[in-house]
Write a protein that holds these residues in place. Structure first.
Motif, mmCIF file in Angstrom:
data_model
loop_
_atom_site.group_PDB
_atom_site.id
_atom_site.type_symbol
_atom_site.label_atom_id
_atom_site.label_comp_id
_atom_site.label_asym_id
_atom_site.label_seq_id
_atom_site.Cartn_x
_atom_site.Cartn_y
_atom_site.Cartn_z
ATOM 1 N N SER A 25 0.753 -1.235 0.000
ATOM 2 C CA SER A 25 -0.072 0.089 0.081
ATOM 3 C C SER A 25 0.941 1.141 -0.109
ATOM 4 O O SER A 25 0.364 2.392 -0.343
ATOM 5 N N ALA A 26 2.065 1.057 0.346
ATOM 6 C CA ALA A 26 3.070 2.265 0.553
ATOM 7 C C ALA A 26 4.557 1.835 0.341
ATOM 8 O O ALA A 26 4.873 0.896 0.542
ATOM 9 N N LEU A 27 5.337 2.724 -0.036
ATOM 10 C CA LEU A 27 6.711 2.713 -0.259
ATOM 11 C C LEU A 27 7.326 3.402 1.029
ATOM 12 O O LEU A 27 6.912 4.597 1.031
ATOM 13 N N ARG A 28 8.176 2.872 1.872
ATOM 14 C CA ARG A 28 8.687 3.526 2.990
ATOM 15 C C ARG A 28 10.148 3.502 2.789
ATOM 16 O O ARG A 28 10.868 2.687 2.386
ATOM 17 N N VAL A 29 10.745 4.924 3.236
ATOM 18 C CA VAL A 29 12.156 5.163 3.054
ATOM 19 C C VAL A 29 12.743 5.739 4.224
ATOM 20 O O VAL A 29 12.098 6.437 4.709
ATOM 21 N N ASP A 30 13.618 4.919 4.721
ATOM 22 C CA ASP A 30 14.428 5.428 5.917
ATOM 23 C C ASP A 30 15.713 5.974 5.903
ATOM 24 O O ASP A 30 16.608 5.031 5.171
ATOM 25 N N ILE A 31 16.019 7.190 6.139
ATOM 26 C CA ILE A 31 17.177 7.513 6.136
ATOM 27 C C ILE A 31 17.940 7.912 7.577
ATOM 28 O O ILE A 31 17.328 8.393 8.290
ATOM 29 N N THR A 32 19.107 7.080 8.076
ATOM 30 C CA THR A 32 19.528 7.040 9.455
ATOM 31 C C THR A 32 20.929 7.816 9.276
ATOM 32 O O THR A 32 21.723 7.403 8.489
ATOM 33 N N ASP A 33 21.092 9.086 10.086
ATOM 34 C CA ASP A 33 22.313 9.632 9.979
ATOM 35 C C ASP A 33 23.213 9.133 10.968
ATOM 36 O O ASP A 33 22.919 8.295 11.851
ATOM 37 N N ASP A 34 24.467 9.828 11.047
ATOM 38 C CA ASP A 34 25.560 9.441 11.912
ATOM 39 C C ASP A 34 25.565 9.893 13.414
ATOM 40 O O ASP A 34 26.593 9.788 14.283
ATOM 41 N N GLY A 35 24.579 10.926 13.702
ATOM 42 C CA GLY A 35 24.448 11.116 15.014
ATOM 43 C C GLY A 35 25.595 12.663 15.223
ATOM 44 O O GLY A 35 25.718 13.103 13.978
ATOM 45 N N GLY A 36 25.869 12.657 16.306
ATOM 46 C CA GLY A 36 27.003 13.714 16.642
ATOM 47 C C GLY A 36 26.645 15.341 16.801
ATOM 48 O O GLY A 36 27.257 15.918 16.523
ATOM 49 N N THR A 37 25.253 15.302 16.956
ATOM 50 C CA THR A 37 24.893 16.622 16.731
ATOM 51 C C THR A 37 23.564 16.787 17.970
ATOM 52 O O THR A 37 22.861 15.865 18.170
ATOM 53 N N ASP A 38 23.559 18.004 18.274
ATOM 54 C CA ASP A 38 22.532 18.273 19.286
ATOM 55 C C ASP A 38 21.022 18.702 18.595
ATOM 56 O O ASP A 38 20.168 18.984 19.264
ATOM 57 N N ARG A 39 21.305 19.066 17.125
ATOM 58 C CA ARG A 39 20.083 19.443 16.523
ATOM 59 C C ARG A 39 19.099 18.175 16.129
ATOM 60 O O ARG A 39 19.545 17.016 16.106
ATOM 61 N N TYR A 40 18.092 18.385 16.009
ATOM 62 C CA TYR A 40 17.068 17.319 15.540
ATOM 63 C C TYR A 40 16.031 17.822 14.585
ATOM 64 O O TYR A 40 15.800 18.813 14.301
ATOM 65 N N PRO A 41 15.666 16.860 13.667
ATOM 66 C CA PRO A 41 14.989 17.167 12.567
ATOM 67 C C PRO A 41 13.334 17.484 13.100
ATOM 68 O O PRO A 41 12.873 16.725 13.991
ATOM 69 N N VAL A 42 12.657 18.652 12.645
ATOM 70 C CA VAL A 42 11.534 19.005 13.113
ATOM 71 C C VAL A 42 10.404 18.883 11.793
ATOM 72 O O VAL A 42 10.816 19.749 10.767
ATOM 73 N N LEU A 43 9.733 17.841 11.844
ATOM 74 C CA LEU A 43 8.764 17.770 10.721
ATOM 75 C C LEU A 43 7.553 18.575 11.243
ATOM 76 O O LEU A 43 6.788 18.276 12.058
ATOM 77 N N PRO A 44 7.159 19.502 10.326
ATOM 78 C CA PRO A 44 6.067 20.165 10.643
ATOM 79 C C PRO A 44 4.721 19.505 10.179
ATOM 80 O O PRO A 44 4.703 18.440 9.385
ATOM 81 N N CYS A 45 3.602 20.004 10.707
ATOM 82 C CA CYS A 45 2.193 19.384 10.164
ATOM 83 C C CYS A 45 2.017 19.690 8.641
ATOM 84 O O CYS A 45 2.748 20.881 8.415
ATOM 85 N N LYS A 46 1.331 19.177 8.026
ATOM 86 C CA LYS A 46 1.051 19.508 6.615
ATOM 87 C C LYS A 46 0.309 20.707 6.653
ATOM 88 O O LYS A 46 0.734 21.509 5.594
ATOM 89 N N GLU A 47 -0.783 21.175 7.711
ATOM 90 C CA GLU A 47 -1.437 22.269 7.523
ATOM 91 C C GLU A 47 -0.508 23.539 7.606
ATOM 92 O O GLU A 47 -0.847 24.576 7.292
ATOM 93 N N ASP A 48 0.701 23.415 8.548
ATOM 94 C CA ASP A 48 1.415 24.536 8.534
ATOM 95 C C ASP A 48 3.137 24.602 8.244
ATOM 96 O O ASP A 48 3.780 24.961 8.684
ATOM 97 N N ALA A 49 3.219 23.479 7.122
ATOM 98 C CA ALA A 49 4.662 23.158 6.891
ATOM 99 C C ALA A 49 5.227 24.407 6.308
ATOM 100 O O ALA A 49 6.518 24.495 6.647
ATOM 101 N N PHE A 50 4.690 25.517 5.855
ATOM 102 C CA PHE A 50 5.590 26.708 5.372
ATOM 103 C C PHE A 50 5.066 28.057 6.240
ATOM 104 O O PHE A 50 5.540 28.909 5.842
ATOM 105 N N GLU A 51 4.676 27.872 7.250
ATOM 106 C CA GLU A 51 3.792 28.954 7.967
ATOM 107 C C GLU A 51 4.999 30.004 8.382
ATOM 108 O O GLU A 51 5.083 31.102 8.281
ATOM 109 N N ASP A 52 6.409 29.240 9.062
ATOM 110 C CA ASP A 52 7.261 30.230 9.595
ATOM 111 C C ASP A 52 8.546 30.282 8.545
ATOM 112 O O ASP A 52 9.360 30.791 8.721
ATOM 113 N N ALA A 53 8.297 29.532 7.405
ATOM 114 C CA ALA A 53 9.537 29.673 6.358
ATOM 115 C C ALA A 53 9.569 31.007 5.840
ATOM 116 O O ALA A 53 8.729 31.610 5.378
ATOM 117 N N ASP A 54 10.988 31.195 5.650
ATOM 118 C CA ASP A 54 11.405 32.376 4.958
ATOM 119 C C ASP A 54 11.437 32.181 3.367
ATOM 120 O O ASP A 54 12.330 31.152 2.970
#
Length: 145
Positions: A61-90
């Protein structure tokens, strides 16, 4: 990575929108290399590709792709909701909209921490539907690593 994922998909004749898959893979791998230890000498990115099957029929029913990084950062990915994906984007900025694009283009997307001993990695994933309603322009090319 895009080519390998594309070859994997095409080898299995999965009717998905390969343009969406290409762009989402490119964005997520680029983010891993740019913002984590994956971009350092000796760094890497793990990519896995698989199908998600419908409970009732057992069909993909779907294709899933997982991308795993090597870590080493305090940053984390923030995935927005579809409704406001570009609300704060420049919208004039050269960066900062990639995860919003992935969220908007795909059916589902997310991020989860993966602990491997002391190493904290991030796995960012997306799913696109397997459908008979895909444009005919994708006759060649896909993978899994």
């Amino acid at each position: 990575m895009r080519t390998q994922v594309r070859e994997w998909v095409v080898a299995r004749a999965l009717p998905v929108d390969l343009d969406v898959v290409d762009l989402a893979v490119s964005e997520l791998v680029t983010n891993a290399v740019r913002y984590t230890a994956s971009g350092l000498v000796g760094g890497g990115v793990d990519v896995s590709v698989h199908t998600v099957h419908a409970w009732e029929s057992g069909a993909a029913s779907a294709l899933r792709v997982d991308i795993t990084d090597d870590g080493g950062t305090d940053r984390y990915p923030v995935l927005p909701c579809k409704e406001d994906a570009f609300e704060d984007a420049d919208l004039c900025s050269e960066s900062g909209r990639g995860l919003g694009m992935v969220v908007m283009m795909t059916d589902r997307a997310g991020a989860v921490r993966v602990w491997e001993g002391e190493l904290c990695r991030w796995r960012v994933w997306f799913e696109v539907p397997v459908s008979a309603d895909v444009p005919d322009s994708h006759e060649s090319s896909g993978w899994s690593r």
